[in-house]
Enzyme design. Sequence first.
Site, short mmCIF file in Angstrom:
data_model
loop_
_atom_site.label_atom_id
_atom_site.label_comp_id
_atom_site.label_asym_id
_atom_site.label_seq_id
_atom_site.Cartn_x
_atom_site.Cartn_y
_atom_site.Cartn_z
N LYS A 193 0.84 -1.21 0.00
CA LYS A 193 0.00 0.00 0.00
C LYS A 193 0.87 1.26 0.00
O LYS A 193 1.53 1.58 0.97
CB LYS A 193 -0.92 0.06 1.22
CG LYS A 193 -1.99 1.14 1.00
CD LYS A 193 -2.62 1.66 2.24
CE LYS A 193 -1.85 2.73 2.94
NZ LYS A 193 -1.73 4.01 2.20
N GLU A 267 9.83 0.82 10.58
CA GLU A 267 10.85 1.84 10.37
C GLU A 267 10.15 3.18 10.57
O GLU A 267 9.32 3.58 9.76
CB GLU A 267 11.44 1.69 8.96
CG GLU A 267 12.84 2.25 8.86
CD GLU A 267 12.85 3.72 8.51
OE1 GLU A 267 12.86 4.53 9.47
OE2 GLU A 267 12.84 4.06 7.33
N CYS A 301 13.48 10.38 7.38
CA CYS A 301 13.47 9.89 8.75
C CYS A 301 14.86 9.99 9.38
O CYS A 301 14.99 10.18 10.58
CB CYS A 301 12.97 8.45 8.80
SG CYS A 301 13.74 7.41 7.58
N GLU A 398 10.17 15.09 16.14
CA GLU A 398 10.45 15.06 14.70
C GLU A 398 9.59 16.11 13.98
O GLU A 398 8.38 16.13 14.15
CB GLU A 398 10.15 13.67 14.15
CG GLU A 398 10.52 13.55 12.68
CD GLU A 398 10.32 12.14 12.14
OE1 GLU A 398 9.21 11.58 12.32
OE2 GLU A 398 11.26 11.60 11.53
P1 NAI Z 1 1.62 8.07 8.41
O1 NAI Z 1 2.34 7.18 9.35
O2 NAI Z 1 0.17 8.37 8.67
O3 NAI Z 1 1.72 7.49 6.90
C1 NAI Z 1 2.58 6.46 6.48
C2 NAI Z 1 1.79 5.37 5.79
O4 NAI Z 1 0.95 4.73 6.73
C3 NAI Z 1 0.86 5.86 4.67
O5 NAI Z 1 0.86 4.90 3.64
C4 NAI Z 1 -0.49 5.89 5.35
O6 NAI Z 1 -1.58 5.78 4.47
C5 NAI Z 1 -0.40 4.68 6.26
N1 NAI Z 1 -1.30 4.69 7.41
C6 NAI Z 1 -1.82 5.77 8.05
N2 NAI Z 1 -2.60 5.36 9.07
C7 NAI Z 1 -2.58 4.02 9.08
C8 NAI Z 1 -3.17 3.02 9.90
N3 NAI Z 1 -3.96 3.32 10.92
N4 NAI Z 1 -2.92 1.72 9.64
C9 NAI Z 1 -2.10 1.38 8.61
N5 NAI Z 1 -1.52 2.28 7.78
C10 NAI Z 1 -1.75 3.58 8.02
O7 NAI Z 1 2.43 9.42 8.33
P2 NAI Z 1 1.89 10.88 7.95
O8 NAI Z 1 0.68 11.23 8.74
O9 NAI Z 1 1.80 10.97 6.49
O10 NAI Z 1 3.11 11.77 8.50
C11 NAI Z 1 3.13 12.18 9.85
C12 NAI Z 1 4.53 12.19 10.41
O11 NAI Z 1 5.08 10.89 10.36
C13 NAI Z 1 5.53 13.04 9.65
O12 NAI Z 1 5.46 14.37 10.04
C14 NAI Z 1 6.82 12.38 10.05
O13 NAI Z 1 7.21 12.87 11.31
C15 NAI Z 1 6.47 10.91 10.19
N6 NAI Z 1 6.81 10.13 8.97
C16 NAI Z 1 7.93 9.35 9.00
C17 NAI Z 1 8.32 8.66 7.88
C18 NAI Z 1 9.55 7.83 7.86
O14 NAI Z 1 10.18 7.69 6.82
N7 NAI Z 1 9.91 7.20 8.94
C19 NAI Z 1 7.57 8.75 6.62
C20 NAI Z 1 6.35 9.53 6.70
C21 NAI Z 1 6.02 10.20 7.85
#
Ligand code: NAI
Length: 488
Positions: A193, A267, A301, A398
């Site tokens: 996804k 991660e 990240c 972060e």
């Molecule tokens: P997110 O964690 O919501 O999104 C990442 C992925 O998880 C997306 O594909 C999203 O659709 C999916 N997702 C969201 N809610 C879910 C759930 N309940 N169950 C399963 N999958 C789910 O991150 P978001 O809201 O886009 O970004 C928020 C913060 O997260 C950012 O400001 C940053 O601090 C952090 N982040 C860290 C990343 C990394 O590379 N470690 C990448 C993206 C965000």
Amino acid sequence: MDGTDSQEVFISNWEYDQAPESQDHIKIDKRYGLFIDGKFEEPKSKKYFQTTDPANGKVLAKVAEASETDVDRAVKAARKAFKKWSGLPAKERGKYIFRIARLIQERARELAVIESLDGGKPIRESRDIDIPLAANHFFYYAGWADKLEYAFPGRKVKPLGVAGQIIPWNFPLLMAAWKLAPALATGNTVVLKPAETTPLTALKLAEIIRDSDLPNGVVNIVTGAGETGASLVRHPDVDKIAFTGSTAVGKFIRKTIAGTSKKLTLELGGKGANIIFEDAALDQAVEGIVNAIFFNQGHVCCAGSRLFVQESVADLVISKLKIRLNSLFVGDPLDKNTDIGAINSKKQLETIRKYIEIGKSEGGQIYQPDCTLPKKGNWCPPTLFLGVSQSHRIVQEEIFGPVLTVQTFRTIDEVIEKANNSPYGLSAGVWTDKGSKIFHLTKKLKAGVVWANTYNKFDATSPFGGYKESGFGREGGLHGLKPYIKFE
Ligand code: NAI
Ligand code: MG
């Protein structure tokens, strides 16, 4: 979906040496379905969402939103394909993965442009980093497919089954490659996804996978937002979840699958310490600081978002850094001169702005160069915060944007203590002329990756992953195979 219903995007001000003129038009379909069992299909939900270009807010395409029923269809297709895929001679599996890598290379230019359009990152980065590294990842794991007996001598290696993989928006194609390549090499089938703001390169990858003749159902790509991801996590016939994204969602996933037999790798976030000693090559270090925090708008990240400069050189480094910031070009992601592109989404821009306000209200001194930002779209200038301390929220939390906190230190013990005083443990950078200091710090810093006299260097052969709130499990290298296997 079928290519007839597509729009053309004209790419200006971007020359690509090898590309003939005729390729200056990149095709993005108006509507994309779900990639299930080897073909694109309408979602049973009949629902679509829009993905936009964050540089101007224009809609790029409508993309299917997979419901629980759609996710179930994808998981069933993956389960059906598992027996055939895991039963193939390993070298055959390797050939398919190799073919995917080749097709990514062949379509590299198109993928780079789409990555920058959909996510806002500078074309220089998509072209030179994201897409080549994605191809390399498939090449690398294609090579492992028939060598698992050497990777794990004396053990009989088995795949886990169906892997559910959820990826973020900061490196859309590269994260798809990090997830898919080791899973396929070890004989698993996958439901992937992509993130809702950047689904397009994963959908292009679906086309590549279809063209590679990979057996139907081995890779299924379901687009949607958090609820689609949650359906995948909950699905009883998924054997493994691999997630990259926010710490909050990572924790939620961990709770959801607690008590089940599902395997998990996470991660998550980071707050990388970038440490500059007085004996470092300072001009090189300043470039390293810029790259560490402003690469991909700081949506990284492992970004070096906390700078620690040794006090004796702090004034000099900060003045050099400010001069360098003044020269950074913020603007059109498709312009090859752009250093900082568009912030990926309005939501992320709001988060960054919120943290900038918090930083100011906590007493930090802000420095932003006087740059003209485009009127439309999501933009944030490169930002420094001086005069901050360990207790400040912008030092602890972060931000995931182009915002750098700057602190000073006197002794090596002091900086180790400060660098480790973080809920995260993903990355760090050390800039010094002394090898002994580097070795000492790599032992003492609680970070999964420590770069020395460089930053943000990635390679398929090197394991990547964190400690503490940054998650667990490793991706890349031999270590990256382990989360997808069991021993008989
Ligand atoms: P997110 O964690 O919501 O999104 C990442 C992925 O998880 C997306 O594909 C999203 O659709 C999916 N997702 C969201 N809610 C879910 C759930 N309940 N169950 C399963 N999958 C789910 O991150 P978001 O809201 O886009 O970004 C928020 C913060 O997260 C950012 O400001 C940053 O601090 C952090 N982040 C860290 C990343 C990394 O590379 N470690 C990448 C993206 C965000
Ligand atoms: Mg988009």
